[in-house]
Scaffold this motif. Structure first.
Motif, PDB file in Angstrom:
ATOM      1  N   SER A 131       9.622  -3.044  -0.160  1.00 34.10           N
ATOM      2  CA  SER A 131       8.499  -2.098  -0.043  1.00 34.10           C
ATOM      3  C   SER A 131       8.555  -1.051  -1.147  1.00 34.10           C
ATOM      4  N   ASP A 132       9.355  -1.289  -2.170  1.00 33.43           N
ATOM      5  CA  ASP A 132       9.514  -0.327  -3.257  1.00 33.43           C
ATOM      6  C   ASP A 132       9.893   1.049  -2.682  1.00 33.43           C
ATOM      7  N   GLY A 133      10.830   1.024  -1.743  1.00 29.24           N
ATOM      8  CA  GLY A 133      11.299   2.275  -1.135  1.00 29.24           C
ATOM      9  C   GLY A 133      10.180   3.032  -0.433  1.00 29.24           C
ATOM     10  N   GLY A 134       9.188   2.310   0.064  1.00 25.09           N
ATOM     11  CA  GLY A 134       8.091   2.969   0.782  1.00 25.09           C
ATOM     12  C   GLY A 134       6.901   3.286  -0.111  1.00 25.09           C
ATOM     13  N   TYR A 135       7.019   3.000  -1.406  1.00 24.35           N
ATOM     14  CA  TYR A 135       5.873   3.223  -2.307  1.00 24.35           C
ATOM     15  C   TYR A 135       4.820   2.117  -2.161  1.00 24.35           C
ATOM     16  N   ALA A 136       5.113   1.132  -1.312  1.00 20.46           N
ATOM     17  CA  ALA A 136       4.060   0.218  -0.876  1.00 20.46           C
ATOM     18  C   ALA A 136       3.674   0.748   0.497  1.00 20.46           C
ATOM     19  N   ASN A 174      -2.321   5.436  -6.418  1.00 20.27           N
ATOM     20  CA  ASN A 174      -2.768   4.319  -7.260  1.00 20.27           C
ATOM     21  C   ASN A 174      -2.885   2.991  -6.525  1.00 20.27           C
ATOM     22  N   HIS A 175      -2.100   2.820  -5.475  1.00 23.10           N
ATOM     23  CA  HIS A 175      -2.097   1.504  -4.830  1.00 23.10           C
ATOM     24  C   HIS A 175      -1.705   1.594  -3.364  1.00 23.10           C
ATOM     25  N   THR A 176      -2.073   0.552  -2.612  1.00 25.06           N
ATOM     26  CA  THR A 176      -1.584   0.434  -1.234  1.00 25.06           C
ATOM     27  C   THR A 176      -0.734  -0.835  -1.182  1.00 25.06           C
ATOM     28  N   VAL A 238      -0.391  -3.944 -10.641  1.00 22.36           N
ATOM     29  CA  VAL A 238       0.302  -3.484 -11.849  1.00 22.36           C
ATOM     30  C   VAL A 238       1.794  -3.275 -11.580  1.00 22.36           C
ATOM     31  N   PHE A 239       2.139  -2.759 -10.404  1.00 22.87           N
ATOM     32  CA  PHE A 239       3.549  -2.532 -10.087  1.00 22.87           C
ATOM     33  C   PHE A 239       4.109  -3.833  -9.491  1.00 22.87           C
ATOM     34  N   ASN A 240       4.447  -3.845  -8.204  1.00 25.04           N
ATOM     35  CA  ASN A 240       4.949  -5.093  -7.622  1.00 25.04           C
ATOM     36  C   ASN A 240       3.788  -5.913  -7.067  1.00 25.04           C
ATOM     37  N   TYR A 242       3.204  -6.919  -4.287  1.00 19.89           N
ATOM     38  CA  TYR A 242       2.740  -6.486  -2.963  1.00 19.89           C
ATOM     39  C   TYR A 242       2.104  -5.080  -3.008  1.00 19.89           C
ATOM     40  N   GLN A 243       1.916  -4.529  -4.209  1.00 19.73           N
ATOM     41  CA  GLN A 243       1.250  -3.225  -4.353  1.00 19.73           C
ATOM     42  C   GLN A 243      -0.093  -3.438  -5.045  1.00 19.73           C
ATOM     43  N   TRP A 244      -1.160  -3.315  -4.278  1.00 23.67           N
ATOM     44  CA  TRP A 244      -2.500  -3.608  -4.796  1.00 23.67           C
ATOM     45  C   TRP A 244      -3.136  -2.338  -5.380  1.00 23.67           C
ATOM     46  N   VAL A 272       1.790  18.058  -3.192  1.00 25.83           N
ATOM     47  CA  VAL A 272       1.530  16.631  -3.060  1.00 25.83           C
ATOM     48  C   VAL A 272       1.927  15.971  -4.384  1.00 25.83           C
ATOM     49  N   ARG A 273       2.849  15.032  -4.269  1.00 28.21           N
ATOM     50  CA  ARG A 273       3.276  14.330  -5.487  1.00 28.21           C
ATOM     51  C   ARG A 273       2.302  13.189  -5.734  1.00 28.21           C
ATOM     52  N   PHE A 274       1.518  13.326  -6.772  1.00 29.64           N
ATOM     53  CA  PHE A 274       0.533  12.300  -7.126  1.00 29.64           C
ATOM     54  C   PHE A 274       1.264  11.188  -7.864  1.00 29.64           C
ATOM     55  N   ASP A 275       1.566  10.145  -7.094  1.00 32.44           N
ATOM     56  CA  ASP A 275       2.413   9.082  -7.617  1.00 32.44           C
ATOM     57  C   ASP A 275       1.662   8.228  -8.644  1.00 32.44           C
ATOM     58  N   ALA A 276       2.323   7.926  -9.732  1.00 27.21           N
ATOM     59  CA  ALA A 276       1.810   6.980 -10.740  1.00 27.21           C
ATOM     60  C   ALA A 276       0.357   7.287 -11.149  1.00 27.21           C
ATOM     61  N   LEU A 277       0.054   8.561 -11.296  1.00 27.31           N
ATOM     62  CA  LEU A 277      -1.346   8.938 -11.506  1.00 27.31           C
ATOM     63  C   LEU A 277      -1.882   8.551 -12.885  1.00 27.31           C
ATOM     64  N   ALA A 316       2.076  16.169 -10.923  1.00 23.95           N
ATOM     65  CA  ALA A 316       1.783  14.957 -11.689  1.00 23.95           C
ATOM     66  C   ALA A 316       3.059  14.154 -11.894  1.00 23.95           C
ATOM     67  N   GLU A 317       3.048  12.925 -11.367  1.00 29.90           N
ATOM     68  CA  GLU A 317       4.174  12.039 -11.674  1.00 29.90           C
ATOM     69  C   GLU A 317       3.710  11.137 -12.823  1.00 29.90           C
ATOM     70  N   ALA A 318       3.729  11.720 -14.006  1.00 32.26           N
ATOM     71  CA  ALA A 318       3.269  10.987 -15.183  1.00 32.26           C
ATOM     72  C   ALA A 318       4.466  10.814 -16.098  1.00 32.26           C
ATOM     73  N   CYS A 385      16.009  11.261 -11.202  1.00 32.07           N
ATOM     74  CA  CYS A 385      15.372  11.203  -9.885  1.00 32.07           C
ATOM     75  C   CYS A 385      15.753   9.876  -9.244  1.00 32.07           C
ATOM     76  N   HIS A 386      14.924   9.375  -8.343  1.00 32.54           N
ATOM     77  CA  HIS A 386      15.227   8.117  -7.661  1.00 32.54           C
ATOM     78  C   HIS A 386      14.918   6.926  -8.554  1.00 32.54           C
ATOM     79  N   ASP A 387      14.183   7.184  -9.647  1.00 31.12           N
ATOM     80  CA  ASP A 387      13.787   6.094 -10.532  1.00 31.12           C
ATOM     81  C   ASP A 387      14.804   5.903 -11.655  1.00 31.12           C
ATOM     82  N   ASN A 514      21.244   4.321  -7.817  1.00 24.46           N
ATOM     83  CA  ASN A 514      21.239   5.786  -7.906  1.00 24.46           C
ATOM     84  C   ASN A 514      20.538   6.458  -6.719  1.00 24.46           C
ATOM     85  N   ARG A 515      20.568   5.756  -5.580  1.00 19.58           N
ATOM     86  CA  ARG A 515      19.991   6.359  -4.370  1.00 19.58           C
ATOM     87  C   ARG A 515      21.045   6.342  -3.261  1.00 19.58           C
ATOM     88  N   PRO A 516      22.196   6.963  -3.515  1.00 18.18           N
ATOM     89  CA  PRO A 516      23.309   6.855  -2.556  1.00 18.18           C
ATOM     90  C   PRO A 516      23.051   7.602  -1.259  1.00 18.18           C
TER      91      PRO A 516
HETATM   92  C1  GLC Z   1       6.393   5.943  -9.044  1.00 20.90           C
HETATM   93  C2  GLC Z   1       7.627   6.044  -8.171  1.00 20.90           C
HETATM   94  C3  GLC Z   1       8.358   4.733  -8.230  1.00 20.90           C
HETATM   95  C4  GLC Z   1       7.464   3.634  -7.760  1.00 20.90           C
HETATM   96  C5  GLC Z   1       6.128   3.633  -8.513  1.00 20.90           C
HETATM   97  C6  GLC Z   1       5.131   2.759  -7.842  1.00 20.90           C
HETATM   98  O1  GLC Z   1       6.695   5.753 -10.375  1.00 20.90           O
HETATM   99  O2  GLC Z   1       8.424   7.108  -8.604  1.00 20.90           O
HETATM  100  O3  GLC Z   1       9.532   4.791  -7.460  1.00 20.90           O
HETATM  101  O4  GLC Z   1       8.088   2.404  -7.971  1.00 20.90           O
HETATM  102  O5  GLC Z   1       5.572   4.923  -8.573  1.00 20.90           O
HETATM  103  O6  GLC Z   1       4.651   3.363  -6.668  1.00 20.90           O
END
Ligand code: GLC
Length: 639
Positions: A131-136, A174-176, A238-240, A242-244, A272-277, A316-318, A385-387, A514-516
């Motif tokens: 699930s990309d750590g919940g990013y899906a 960006n995606h669900t 664009v990502f995994n 399973y992420q549309w 609000v962290r705007f992910d992959a904006l 902005a998570e750019a 970060c986690h990435d 790196n996510r201990p």
């Molecule tokens: C962001 C997150 C990353 C995730 C990606 C797709 O870059 O930081 O962990 O894989 O968006 O949602």
């Protein structure tokens, strides 16, 4: 003056909350209209614009009263996110202390360290397995059972508010996931929802896109489209796979996502962290990142959120080129009207470059090269970060140093990813793309900075050196303008976690190294004996305290960078009114000297020897040179 400042001016007049909402709407309406119609032409979308105008007051009325009051307080008190008093931590709830309730129990730990801003990694429902750590996301608002319930979240946010702790949550804009209700309906053949995504009957359009689209996860998810047999269509992923990717050319998507965004802030989310904006708008023939339409869309979100919930802001998570990152603060009439905060990914990547090269020239060149940010905006400064850590430097600046960009990046990958025997770093190579030679780095801060190897080889000198590096890099983020963000565990030098290799849903993604898990056992023993972990914890705790006590650290757009003539040194100054603080860091393994005359000229020695806040000692000069020890950081206070 940006829109938030206008709202602040208007809010001084003693009007009630609803009147102020109307005023904010009136103030933002021209921009909202312009941005909306720039994306959704008026001829076809007047109806949708009307829908937006009906939606905004509805969302406002649904906002909990406590938060509406907080909105007004924040409006009046100014840019709270630029305060020296904010220090953040990022964490995975399940790796920290099991669930949301467990997290709440640890509020005293945050207080002890001085942390009062939390970024919790995604906690909403997601597919089982990968699930990309919940990013899906399966939902934007429903809390995944493993973290607890919505009630637990509301209890947590209210406890955080009571304790003066800010909360940042992700909005995966960006995606669900492919299990999101819209995706499920699309799979069943519902055309309305197929239009919520980029879906295609054959590969003609995707093939056109593929000519210029880069790959985000080339090793695990090559290409940018996935064929869905049940739907008999291709969908953009664009990502995994399973992420549309959401189709923002459809205004319905914008309207639904705006409602989701506001409802997220209604749960008590401050940032609000705007992910992959950067990826929000797609266009054939481009890389579909940082497009002007994406900026209009983000600003549109911002202008609407500001009307409804002015106390919540956007990050902005750019993770893009340095000159592109500042654009997410808004340019032209959008200046200061896009995101209030952005990740300082450039500083982060440059710090790692300086550690590997032991030199600071690229850091200087890049910092000088980036256009200044708008005065009401600020950075999140972090060392990792986690990435993964990407090597997003400007090629022409590398070339100006006489280095070959490709070879230089190769050196950095070799240095951090265990391809050089002499390197102290223990990182892993991430998403190496043999087609382009690009790759990124994963690893915990401590392992990348040599602690893992030093402990394994029982080398006390290396342990000390590594501890100093860990402190220096964090110290820079604490001294820079913006919000420092510590990755949970880095405050005790937590090493790589290799357990992901035994988990089928994680082993393809080395970012899990790196996510201990938070090491509560080590934490419980901290005070009992001297250890590298204690040294790191104590020093960070002290630096955080110093930062919070000194207004020079607030972001008053008061950061000056000084060239010292020594390529191993970084020097910057923070000022506020008569207060001045000079930061000097040595990135080399040997002691370095710098000419002290310019420091004297700045007045640091005018009233006797200045105090170094880090060591608590006065700094004496025995000659015209100031000596800085390996990986030492000085915070000189002008008296
Ligand atoms: C962001 C997150 C990353 C995730 C990606 C797709 O870059 O930081 O962990 O894989 O968006 O949602």
């Amino acid at each position: 003056m940006n829109q938030a400042s206008l709202h602040r001016l208007l809010s001084q007049k003693g009007k009630d909350s609803k009147e102020l909402f109307d005023l904010r709407l009136a103030t933002n309406l021209t921009l909202i209209q312009k941005q909306f119609f720039s994306l959704y032409p008026e001829e076809r979308h007047e109806k949708n614009f009307k829908k937006l105008l009906q939606l905004l007051p509805k969302l406002y009325l649904e906002r909990p009263e406590a938060l509406r009051n907080q909105d007004l307080q924040r409006l009046k008190s100014g840019n709270w996110y630029q305060s020296e008093k904010i220090v953040g931590m990022q964490l995975y709830v399940e790796h920290f202390n099991k669930d949301l309730k467990g997290l709440q129990e640890k509020i005293p730990y945050f207080k002890k360290l001085g942390v009062n801003f939390l970024h919790l990694m995604p906690i909403t429902t997601r597919p089982k397995g990968e699930s990309d750590g919940g990013y899906a996301v399966n939902s934007y608002l429903e809390v995944d059972k493993k973290y607890g319930s919505k009630k637990d979240l509301l209890e947590l946010t209210s406890a955080l508010r009571k304790n003066g702790i800010y909360l940042m949550l992700d909005f995966v804009v960006n995606h669900t996931s492919n299990e999101f209700s819209w995706a499920k309906k699309a799979i069943k053949g519902d055309k309305k929802y197929q239009n919520y995504y980029y879906t295609y009957e054959d590969f003609t359009v995707p093939a056109e896109f593929e000519k210029t689209l880069p790959e985000v996860f080339p090793e695990t998810s090559p290409g940018n489209f996935t064929y869905i047999p049940e739907m008999e269509k291709w969908v953009m992923t664009v990502f995994n796979s399973y992420q549309w990717d959401l189709n923002y050319t459809n205004p319905e998507v914008f309207l639904e996502m705006l409602a989701n965004l506001v409802k997220l802030t209604d749960m008590g989310v401050d940032v609000v962290r705007f992910d992959a904006l950067a990826f929000l708008w797609k266009k054939i023939g481009t890389i579909s990142q940082n497009l002007p339409e994406a900026h209009n869309l983000i600003s549109l979100f911002r202008m609407c959120l500001q009307v409804v919930a002015p106390g919540s802001i956007l990050l902005a998570e750019a993770i893009v080129a340095p000159t592109n990152i500042v654009k997410y603060f808004g340019e032209g009439e959008k200046r200061g009207n896009e995101c209030e905060v952005a990740y300082n990914a450039s500083l982060m990547a440059l710090l790692w470059n300086s550690i590997a090269t032991k030199k600071t020239q690229l850091l200087y060149k890049s910092l000088m090269h980036v256009p200044p940010k708008p005065k009401d905006c600020t950075w999140i400064n972090y060392i990792r970060c986690h990435d993964d850590i990407g090597l997003g430097y400007e090629n022409h600046l590398i070339q100006e140093l006489g280095w070959n960009p490709e070879m230089h990046r190769k050196f950095l990958l070799d240095y951090y990813c265990q391809r050089l025997d002499w390197s102290p770093a223990k990182g892993m190579l991430f998403m190496y793309n043999p087609k382009t030679g690009d790759g990124r780095i994963t690893g915990s801060a401590a392992s990348l900075l040599g602690l893992e190897k030093a402990i394994a080889t029982k080398n006390d000198d290396l342990i000390k050196e590594s501890v100093n590096k860990i402190i220096m890099l964090h110290g820079i983020t604490l001294a820079f303008e913006g919000i420092p963000l510590i990755y949970a565990g880095d405050e005790i030098g937590t090493l790589n976690d290799y357990s992901f290799q035994n988990d089928a849903s994680k082993k393809g993604d080395s970012r899990w190294v790196n996510r201990p898990r938070q090491d509560w056992e080590t934490i419980s023993k901290l005070e009992k004996e001297d250890s590298p972990q204690l040294a790191i914890f104590r020093t960070l705790q002290k630096l955080i305290k110093i930062r919070k006590e000194n207004t020079v650290f607030a972001d008053h757009n008061n950061l000056e960078i000084y060239h010292t003539g020594n390529d191993h040194i970084l020097s910057l100054e923070r000022t506020h009114d008569a207060k001045r603080l000079l930061v000097i860091c040595n990135f080399d393994e040997n002691p370095q000297v710098i000419d002290s005359s310019w420091i004297k000229k700045l007045g640091y020695f005018s009233n006797g020897e200045p105090l170094d806040l880090v060591s608590g000692e006065k700094i004496a000069l025995n000659s015209a040179l100031l000596e800085v020890m390996p990986y030492q950081m000085l915070w000189l206070m002008k008296s």
